[in-house]
Design a protein around this motif. Structure first.
Motif, mmCIF file in Angstrom:
data_model
loop_
_atom_site.group_PDB
_atom_site.id
_atom_site.type_symbol
_atom_site.label_atom_id
_atom_site.label_comp_id
_atom_site.label_asym_id
_atom_site.label_seq_id
_atom_site.Cartn_x
_atom_site.Cartn_y
_atom_site.Cartn_z
ATOM 1 N N SER A 51 0.889 -1.232 -0.170
ATOM 2 C CA SER A 51 -0.016 0.176 0.004
ATOM 3 C C SER A 51 0.976 1.149 -0.030
ATOM 4 N N PRO A 52 0.500 2.314 -0.848
ATOM 5 C CA PRO A 52 1.506 3.510 -0.846
ATOM 6 C C PRO A 52 0.652 4.496 0.008
ATOM 7 N N VAL A 53 -0.419 4.235 0.650
ATOM 8 C CA VAL A 53 -0.811 5.199 1.581
ATOM 9 C C VAL A 53 -1.314 4.279 3.002
ATOM 10 N N GLU A 54 -1.967 5.344 3.891
ATOM 11 C CA GLU A 54 -2.691 4.647 5.209
ATOM 12 C C GLU A 54 -4.010 4.988 4.823
ATOM 13 N N GLY A 55 -4.833 4.220 5.365
ATOM 14 C CA GLY A 55 -6.239 4.179 5.348
ATOM 15 C C GLY A 55 -7.247 2.929 5.523
ATOM 16 N N GLU A 56 -8.138 2.896 4.951
ATOM 17 C CA GLU A 56 -9.173 1.612 4.937
ATOM 18 C C GLU A 56 -9.434 1.073 3.743
ATOM 19 N N ILE A 57 -9.578 -0.236 3.542
ATOM 20 C CA ILE A 57 -9.883 -0.704 2.345
ATOM 21 C C ILE A 57 -11.245 -0.672 2.152
ATOM 22 N N ALA A 58 -11.626 0.015 0.931
ATOM 23 C CA ALA A 58 -13.067 0.259 0.476
ATOM 24 C C ALA A 58 -13.671 -0.571 -0.554
ATOM 25 N N TRP A 59 -12.829 -1.341 -1.373
ATOM 26 C CA TRP A 59 -13.012 -1.940 -2.445
ATOM 27 C C TRP A 59 -11.834 -3.016 -2.891
ATOM 28 N N LEU A 60 -12.337 -4.021 -3.305
ATOM 29 C CA LEU A 60 -11.539 -5.086 -3.929
ATOM 30 C C LEU A 60 -11.894 -5.546 -5.238
ATOM 31 N N GLY A 61 -11.157 -5.389 -6.336
ATOM 32 C CA GLY A 61 -11.644 -5.552 -7.740
ATOM 33 C C GLY A 61 -11.578 -6.698 -8.330
ATOM 34 N N ALA A 62 -10.903 -7.917 -7.643
ATOM 35 C CA ALA A 62 -10.901 -8.961 -8.221
ATOM 36 C C ALA A 62 -10.975 -10.106 -7.230
ATOM 37 N N GLU A 63 -11.249 -11.529 -7.756
ATOM 38 C CA GLU A 63 -11.036 -12.735 -6.938
ATOM 39 C C GLU A 63 -9.875 -13.524 -7.109
ATOM 40 N N ILE A 64 -9.570 -14.128 -6.096
ATOM 41 C CA ILE A 64 -8.308 -15.230 -6.449
ATOM 42 C C ILE A 64 -8.493 -15.973 -7.441
ATOM 43 N N GLY A 65 -7.523 -16.199 -8.587
ATOM 44 C CA GLY A 65 -7.441 -16.867 -9.611
ATOM 45 C C GLY A 65 -7.857 -15.837 -10.846
ATOM 46 N N ASP A 66 -8.332 -14.794 -10.690
ATOM 47 C CA ASP A 66 -8.553 -13.939 -11.906
ATOM 48 C C ASP A 66 -7.369 -13.407 -12.346
ATOM 49 N N VAL A 67 -7.421 -13.164 -13.761
ATOM 50 C CA VAL A 67 -6.284 -12.621 -14.355
ATOM 51 C C VAL A 67 -6.690 -11.232 -14.774
ATOM 52 N N VAL A 68 -5.701 -10.393 -14.259
ATOM 53 C CA VAL A 68 -6.088 -8.744 -14.319
ATOM 54 C C VAL A 68 -5.093 -8.015 -15.199
ATOM 55 N N ALA A 69 -5.431 -7.143 -16.307
ATOM 56 C CA ALA A 69 -4.616 -6.523 -17.017
ATOM 57 C C ALA A 69 -3.911 -5.593 -16.307
ATOM 58 N N VAL A 70 -2.788 -5.367 -16.705
ATOM 59 C CA VAL A 70 -2.012 -3.993 -16.236
ATOM 60 C C VAL A 70 -2.714 -2.820 -16.273
ATOM 61 N N GLY A 71 -2.655 -1.950 -15.269
ATOM 62 C CA GLY A 71 -3.372 -0.583 -15.412
ATOM 63 C C GLY A 71 -4.803 -0.708 -14.922
ATOM 64 N N SER A 72 -5.364 -1.979 -14.804
ATOM 65 C CA SER A 72 -6.789 -2.055 -14.147
ATOM 66 C C SER A 72 -6.950 -1.716 -12.746
ATOM 67 N N PRO A 73 -8.107 -1.124 -12.423
ATOM 68 C CA PRO A 73 -8.317 -0.796 -10.904
ATOM 69 C C PRO A 73 -8.340 -2.067 -10.030
ATOM 70 N N LEU A 74 -7.558 -2.138 -9.062
ATOM 71 C CA LEU A 74 -7.422 -3.443 -8.245
ATOM 72 C C LEU A 74 -7.922 -3.409 -6.951
ATOM 73 N N ILE A 75 -7.496 -2.213 -6.187
ATOM 74 C CA ILE A 75 -7.711 -1.827 -4.846
ATOM 75 C C ILE A 75 -8.135 -0.245 -4.817
ATOM 76 N N ARG A 76 -9.287 0.096 -3.905
ATOM 77 C CA ARG A 76 -9.509 1.407 -3.503
ATOM 78 C C ARG A 76 -9.385 1.331 -1.929
ATOM 79 N N ILE A 77 -8.710 2.571 -1.616
ATOM 80 C CA ILE A 77 -8.516 2.806 -0.057
ATOM 81 C C ILE A 77 -9.008 4.143 0.161
ATOM 82 N N LYS A 78 -9.719 4.000 1.333
ATOM 83 C CA LYS A 78 -10.218 5.502 1.992
ATOM 84 C C LYS A 78 -9.003 6.277 2.841
ATOM 85 N N THR A 79 -8.796 7.177 2.495
ATOM 86 C CA THR A 79 -7.643 7.871 3.120
ATOM 87 C C THR A 79 -8.291 9.181 3.658
ATOM 88 N N ALA A 80 -7.736 9.758 4.908
ATOM 89 C CA ALA A 80 -8.078 10.893 5.728
ATOM 90 C C ALA A 80 -7.762 12.150 4.765
#
Length: 432
Positions: A51-80
């Motif tokens: 994680s490049p920041v401190e915060g709280e996990i808000a969204w996970l964009g894939a499941e285990i085993g999924d093949v994800v393209a480079v540049g696709s959104p993967l994680i969203r973190i709520k920050t203060a």
């Protein structure tokens, strides 16, 4: 509150996508800067995403085993504080594609019914239906519901006699972690039923990560290469005496020698006479690339599956150097720290199951190579010397060859040359 989006990173070497093999967090988890969030795999290299920041996990964009393209959104973190780098819910439809965000609400967090924390909370606080108790310890999931766990967790549970259906999972989507197993064991629970009973359950295990890469490569090898397997027994009595004497007199900075360095040097000597064995076959171009450098892959079993570390330029290494490099690569493979360049580029492979080697095996060629040498179990057998039976240390070599480019005669000649060298180990050290 602001929101920070983490996209699938570019792991280099022209890779356009990667497979998600492990989540280390779930929605709602607090994270600090540099916390490891996930692990992705490409080919045989596994990369952790911090994680490049401190915060709280808000969204996970894939499941285990999924093949994800480079540049696709993967994680969203709520920050203060600060401006959000992701569109809010009412702006989701206006997010530009060029920014790497999906349109039409793809970035909106999943509805509450699918949120991982609520699933985990139910697993922790809701007891089983009284009408359908499974075990006296209390089952955290309904009958027929399949537990989610990584292969390492399943293996540990199997060895401990734990039925994972009885373990509550705290990971994403109720995934069972090592910490969950620790808690189950510390509570003094037993996961298996004593006595005999019929079982009708079926467990579906998704093939992901390294296991999927192994499956794909083995299928490719057997599908495209017509194998011929040649088995020969070797008297390694003298070699074992030589090895013991060398280990007894080795210097403190020298490695303890196993049989492998001797076999590697014997293969290098045999390849000098038959360079066609040290090659890779380009199926599409119809070209055999015959290599001058001898790069021997050593198939090694790890907790995550089979990997093949490569000892490069064996033709330029002595016994001690071969032994040291084998030990170094084996440690790196088991620790999961071996780099991509250490797990690729072999020109011929050795496979060994050690004490579990059996009498005969039928090794699968490490595509696109043309040969693999298999080491079987060493054992004392009675051998007729012309007047009596005497005990000798014997071992079989089970080796496979690509019959498109290696004839049976050449395969046999190669193994017979190795046999002579290993049965008379002094010849391994003779130059020329």
């Amino acid at each position: 509150m602001a929101e920070h989006t983490i996209k699938m990173p570019d792991v280099g070497e022209g890779v356009a996508e990667a497979e998600l093999v492990e989540w280390h967090v779930k929605i709602g988890d607090p994270v600090r800067e540099d916390t490891v969030l996930a692990a992705v795999m490409t080919d045989k290299a596994t990369v952790e995403i911090p994680s490049p920041v401190e915060g709280e996990i808000a969204w996970l964009g894939a499941e285990i085993g999924d093949v994800v393209a480079v540049g696709s959104p993967l994680i969203r973190i709520k920050t203060a504080g600060g401006a959000s780098d992701a569109p809010m819910d009412d702006e989701a439809g206006e997010a530009p594609v060029a920014d790497g965000m999906a349109q039409e609400g793809e970035g909106v967090p999943p509805p509450p019914a699918k949120e991982t924390p609520k699933v985990a909370a139910k697993a922790e606080v809701k007891p089983p239906e009284k009408s359908k108790p499974i075990f006296s310890s209390g089952a955290p999931r309904a009958e027929g519901e399949k537990p989610l766990a990584s292969p390492a967790v399943r293996l540990r549970a199997k060895e401990a006699g734990i039925d994972l259906r009885q373990v509550a999972g705290s990971g994403p989507a109720g995934r069972i972690t090592h910490e969950d197993v620790d808690g189950f064991l510390s509570a003094g629970r037993q996961g298996s039923v004593k006595g005999l009973s019929r079982r009708t359950d079926v467990e579906d295990i998704k093939i992901v990560g390294l296991r999927r890469k192994i499956a794909e490569k083995m299928a490719l090898s057997k599908r495209s290469i017509p194998h011929i397997t040649y088995v020969e027994e070797i008297d390694v009595t003298a070699l074992e005496e030589t090895r013991a004497a060398m280990n007894a007199s080795k210097k403190p900075d020298q490695p303890k020698l196993t049989l492998l360095p001797f076999l590697m040097r014997a293969m290098a000597r045999a390849i000098a006479d038959q360079p066609e064995l040290n090659a890779v076959f380009d199926d599409e171009a119809g070209i055999v690339h015959r290599h001058g450098g001898i790069h021997i892959g050593i198939a090694a079993q790890t907790a995550n599956g089979l990997v093949v570390p490569v000892v490069r330029h064996v033709e330029a290494r002595d016994i001690w150097d071969c032994g040291a490099e084998v030990a170094r690569l084996a440690d790196a493979a088991k620790a999961g720290t071996a780099g991509r360049d250490e797990l690729s580029g072999s020109t011929i492979t050795i496979t060994s199951l050690g004490a579990m080697g059996g009498v005969v095996t039928t090794p699968v060629i490490n595509h696109p190579e043309v040969a693999i040498v298999g080491v079987n179990k060493m054992m004392i057998r009675p051998v007729w010397d012309g007047s009596q039976f005497i005990p000798r240390k014997m071992m079989n070599l089970s080796s496979s060859f690509d019959h498109r480019v290696i004839d049976g005669w050449d395969a046999a000649r190669f193994i017979q040359r190795i046999k002579v060298l290993m049965e008379t180990p002094a010849l391994i050290f003779v130059e020329g």
